[in-house]
Enzyme design. Structure first.
Site, mmCIF file in Angstrom:
data_model
loop_
_atom_site.group_PDB
_atom_site.id
_atom_site.type_symbol
_atom_site.label_atom_id
_atom_site.label_comp_id
_atom_site.label_asym_id
_atom_site.label_seq_id
_atom_site.Cartn_x
_atom_site.Cartn_y
_atom_site.Cartn_z
ATOM 1 N N GLN A 110 0.847 -1.497 0.010
ATOM 2 C CA GLN A 110 -0.039 -0.182 -0.035
ATOM 3 C C GLN A 110 1.029 1.433 0.089
ATOM 4 O OE1 GLN A 110 -3.596 -0.785 0.708
ATOM 5 N NE2 GLN A 110 -3.983 1.117 -0.522
ATOM 6 N N LYS A 113 2.092 1.734 -3.572
ATOM 7 C CA LYS A 113 0.829 2.057 -4.504
ATOM 8 C C LYS A 113 0.098 3.503 -4.111
ATOM 9 C CE LYS A 113 -2.479 -0.991 -4.058
ATOM 10 N NZ LYS A 113 -3.329 -2.130 -3.552
ATOM 11 N N LYS A 125 -2.724 -0.882 6.771
ATOM 12 C CA LYS A 125 -3.403 -1.797 6.276
ATOM 13 C C LYS A 125 -4.179 -2.775 7.719
ATOM 14 C CE LYS A 125 -5.654 -4.061 2.814
ATOM 15 N NZ LYS A 125 -6.002 -3.685 1.359
ATOM 16 N N ASP A 165 -11.930 -3.961 2.255
ATOM 17 C CA ASP A 165 -11.101 -4.913 1.495
ATOM 18 C C ASP A 165 -11.892 -6.249 1.515
ATOM 19 O OD1 ASP A 165 -8.338 -5.345 0.478
ATOM 20 O OD2 ASP A 165 -8.558 -7.089 1.556
ATOM 21 N N THR A 208 -12.173 0.480 -8.185
ATOM 22 C CA THR A 208 -11.053 -0.400 -8.333
ATOM 23 C C THR A 208 -11.200 -0.975 -9.642
ATOM 24 O OG1 THR A 208 -10.965 -0.395 -5.654
ATOM 25 C CG2 THR A 208 -9.767 -2.176 -7.177
ATOM 26 N N ASN A 239 -16.236 -7.089 -5.062
ATOM 27 C CA ASN A 239 -16.487 -5.731 -5.640
ATOM 28 C C ASN A 239 -15.560 -5.460 -6.799
ATOM 29 O OD1 ASN A 239 -14.752 -3.001 -4.994
ATOM 30 N ND2 ASN A 239 -16.941 -2.675 -4.520
ATOM 31 N N SER A 378 -10.732 6.631 -2.815
ATOM 32 C CA SER A 378 -10.928 6.889 -1.208
ATOM 33 C C SER A 378 -10.093 8.217 -1.091
ATOM 34 C CB SER A 378 -10.012 5.739 -0.352
ATOM 35 O OG SER A 378 -10.981 4.712 -0.474
HETATM 36 P P1 NDP Z 1 -14.654 -9.033 -2.087
HETATM 37 O O1 NDP Z 1 -14.843 -9.667 -0.398
HETATM 38 O O2 NDP Z 1 -15.806 -8.283 -2.369
HETATM 39 O O3 NDP Z 1 -14.526 -10.175 -3.071
HETATM 40 C C1 NDP Z 1 -13.363 -11.320 -3.190
HETATM 41 C C2 NDP Z 1 -13.544 -12.371 -4.141
HETATM 42 O O4 NDP Z 1 -12.489 -13.124 -4.023
HETATM 43 C C3 NDP Z 1 -14.885 -13.145 -3.822
HETATM 44 O O5 NDP Z 1 -15.282 -13.499 -5.001
HETATM 45 C C4 NDP Z 1 -14.173 -14.197 -2.921
HETATM 46 O O6 NDP Z 1 -14.862 -15.401 -3.089
HETATM 47 C C5 NDP Z 1 -12.687 -14.475 -3.917
HETATM 48 N N1 NDP Z 1 -11.834 -14.857 -2.727
HETATM 49 C C6 NDP Z 1 -11.386 -14.288 -1.523
HETATM 50 N N2 NDP Z 1 -10.498 -15.050 -1.159
HETATM 51 C C7 NDP Z 1 -10.345 -16.289 -1.858
HETATM 52 C C8 NDP Z 1 -9.551 -17.239 -1.516
HETATM 53 N N3 NDP Z 1 -8.766 -17.609 -0.647
HETATM 54 N N4 NDP Z 1 -9.757 -18.377 -2.732
HETATM 55 C C9 NDP Z 1 -10.451 -18.011 -3.853
HETATM 56 N N5 NDP Z 1 -11.294 -16.791 -3.716
HETATM 57 C C10 NDP Z 1 -11.244 -15.892 -3.076
HETATM 58 O O7 NDP Z 1 -13.286 -8.289 -2.119
HETATM 59 P P2 NDP Z 1 -12.606 -7.226 -3.016
HETATM 60 O O8 NDP Z 1 -13.252 -7.402 -4.369
HETATM 61 O O9 NDP Z 1 -12.749 -5.982 -2.498
HETATM 62 O O10 NDP Z 1 -11.239 -7.614 -3.254
HETATM 63 C C11 NDP Z 1 -10.668 -8.585 -4.055
HETATM 64 C C12 NDP Z 1 -9.057 -8.297 -4.238
HETATM 65 O O11 NDP Z 1 -8.920 -6.839 -4.376
HETATM 66 C C13 NDP Z 1 -8.381 -8.425 -2.888
HETATM 67 O O12 NDP Z 1 -6.845 -8.883 -2.941
HETATM 68 C C14 NDP Z 1 -8.109 -6.877 -2.354
HETATM 69 O O13 NDP Z 1 -7.214 -6.848 -1.525
HETATM 70 C C15 NDP Z 1 -7.833 -6.140 -3.644
HETATM 71 N N6 NDP Z 1 -8.258 -4.643 -3.649
HETATM 72 C C16 NDP Z 1 -9.565 -4.220 -3.482
HETATM 73 C C17 NDP Z 1 -9.975 -3.068 -3.407
HETATM 74 C C18 NDP Z 1 -11.138 -2.459 -3.195
HETATM 75 O O14 NDP Z 1 -11.455 -1.330 -3.474
HETATM 76 N N7 NDP Z 1 -12.336 -3.356 -2.872
HETATM 77 C C19 NDP Z 1 -8.958 -2.065 -3.672
HETATM 78 C C20 NDP Z 1 -7.503 -2.728 -4.111
HETATM 79 C C21 NDP Z 1 -7.348 -4.056 -3.925
HETATM 80 P P3 NDP Z 1 -15.578 -16.037 -1.762
HETATM 81 O O15 NDP Z 1 -16.994 -14.900 -1.776
HETATM 82 O O16 NDP Z 1 -15.928 -16.980 -1.914
HETATM 83 O O17 NDP Z 1 -14.780 -15.805 -0.550
#
Ligand code: NDP
Length: 446
Positions: A110, A113, A125, A165, A208, A239, A378
């Site tokens: 972070q 970034k 974080k 997150d 994002t 998300n 943000s």
């Molecule tokens: P969400 O919780 O909205 O979604 C996460 C998604 O990834 C879900 O579909 C989830 O499936 C899947 N997932 C999570 N953990 C695992 C795992 N161990 N194995 C397989 N699938 C997994 O999170 P976000 O979309 O917000 O975040 C996704 C990624 O993006 C993360 O790495 C986060 O750090 C990064 N990120 C997010 C930002 C944001 O603004 N939201 C900003 C910058 C980075 P399930 O529901 O089954 O757990």
């Protein structure tokens, strides 16, 4: 052994048992080697030793009561990594796999970034090993209130501003904000990702996924290409993935895969986003339900062999979690002639996968650049809160797009200046590092 290697060894000695953190540090140290060789002042000021050590690490007990009346105890974290260029900023992750090493890796990433976003944001974080899955709204509320009861001592609009997150969306931010306000009797921008009616920013929800798509479009533009007409394979269905699908479709591309931790779907006719949003954002269901409703789609359980990366595509966007795309997956994508990869998740590609993409000269935008649109927006939410004003969707989206274009240029120019043109991994690390390191130099030994 040179200076960078010495620091690498010291970091390994002091942070045993935290492979994700070491992986993130190794990549940055390798990238900044030519910078260190050119600028002796960084070594004289022990910048590498300091930049790899968090300024502050907070761990705390989070006791809460479930619906049966039983007491549950989780472990909460906030790592305030670096405040050289602004207040600590970075999300909170609620997932059973969260431990100190994950929070440190995310906090370290972070720092660089946030430096790329052009905004005054330090890096931090946090999170908890709490699993929101299967919990009632009341359980989530009681947990969030307990988590914030401790966290509120350590944050503030000019000190540290957390966001969402994995596992932390609008619902969780709302419950945490309410508890902060109740305890501090103030309405300030101490969290981002807030609801639009109470201090949130337009475009933050989409940021994002939109930002990721904008930067991939920029990379393609440099080669005379575009997202229009391209097939996109994506993982995740949270998300980041949802709004990346939306923007790719707006730009004329076609997303054909999505996943969650149970399995993945392939819809060669293109993902129907309304249905995914209903399953994931409204019903909080599983991605399997998509294939139950859509004839053209197939569903494959995790563990039955292939994954989303086996589907031929022009563009790949890993949007789920760390180390989800390995060296073999990268080879498959390259064999299928993938043109561009954008990391929506944090560190989703293993070091072997990153190396394979760079070697094959696949356009590759690393997470620090590719998913910076979330934290950048943000930052825009913080500005609007400070001004007590709000910008329109179009205004905010235009700012986001401008920031993503600037990030792309910074990565490109830094890579060229340090002898590795086209290597945006090195470019992102170098550009982010120089901004933070110079600020640390200016502020003396703190
Ligand atoms: P969400 O919780 O909205 O979604 C996460 C998604 O990834 C879900 O579909 C989830 O499936 C899947 N997932 C999570 N953990 C695992 C795992 N161990 N194995 C397989 N699938 C997994 O999170 P976000 O979309 O917000 O975040 C996704 C990624 O993006 C993360 O790495 C986060 O750090 C990064 N990120 C997010 C930002 C944001 O603004 N939201 C900003 C910058 C980075 P399930 O529901 O089954 O757990």
């Amino acid at each position: 052994m040179d200076y960078t290697q010495q620091v690498q060894q010291a970091v390994e000695r002091r942070n045993g048992g935290e492979p994700e953190f070491l992986q993130a540090v190794t990549e940055v140290l390798e990238s900044v080697k030519p910078v260190i060789e050119r600028h002796k002042e960084y070594q004289d000021a022990a910048i590498l030793e300091r930049i790899t050590e968090p300024e502050r690490q907070i761990m705390f007990r989070v006791p809460w009561q479930d619906d049966k009346g039983d007491i549950q105890v989780n472990r909460g974290f906030r790592v305030q990594f670096n405040s050289a260029i602004g207040p600590y900023k970075g999300g909170l992750r609620f997932h059973p796999t969260v431990y100190l090493g994950i929070v440190k890796f995310l906090g370290f990433e972070q720092v660089f970034k946030n430096a790329l976003t052009t905004l005054p944001l330090g890096g931090g974080k946090g999170g908890c090993d709490f699993d929101p899955k299967g919990k009632s709204d009341n359980e989530v509320m009681r947990f969030c209130q307990s988590f914030m009861t401790e966290l509120q001592r350590h944050i503030g609009q000019d000190t540290d501003v957390p966001a969402g997150d994995i596992g932390v969306g609008g619902r969780e931010i709302g419950y945490m904000y309410g508890q902060y306000k109740r305890l501090n009797n103030e309405f300030t921008g101490i969290l981002t990702g807030k609801g639009l009616k109470w201090g949130g920013s337009l475009v933050r929800t989409e940021a994002t996924g939109y930002g990721l798509t904008y930067i991939v479009e920029e990379m393609l533009k440099d080669t005379g290409s575009a997202i229009e007409g391209k097939t996109v394979a994506m993982s995740g269905s949270g998300n980041v993935a949802i709004y990346a699908v939306e923007k790719v479709h707006q730009l004329g591309g076609k997303v054909v895969t999505l996943s969650d931790s149970s399995g993945w779907i392939h819809d060669p006719e293109g993902i129907k986003l309304d249905l995914v949003q209903d399953i994931k954002e409204v019903k909080r269901g599983r991605i399997k339900e998509y294939a139950d409703e859509v004839k053209s789609a197939t569903y494959t359980e995790v563990g039955s062999g292939a994954n989303v990366w086996s589907v031929p595509c022009d563009i790949a966007m890993p949007n789920a979690t760390q180390n989800e795309l390995n060296g073999d997956d990268a080879k498959t994508l390259i064999k299928n002639d993938v043109k561009a990869v954008g990391e929506g998740a944090n560190m989703p590609c293993t070091p072997e996968a990153v190396e394979a993409f760079i070697e094959a000269k696949t356009l590759f935008s690393p997470a620090k650049a590719a998913n910076a649109g979330g934290v950048a927006t943000s930052g825009l939410e913080m500005s609007q809160n400070s001004m007590r004003m709000s910008w329109t969707f179009e205004e905010t989206d235009a700012k986001l797009k401008g920031i993503m274009q600037s990030i792309h240029v910074q990565c490109k120019e830094a890579a060229e200046e340090y002898g590795c043109p086209g290597n945006y991994v090195a470019g992102a690390n170098i550009a982010g590092f120089i901004k933070v390191a110079d600020s640390m130099l200016a502020q003396g030994l703190v």
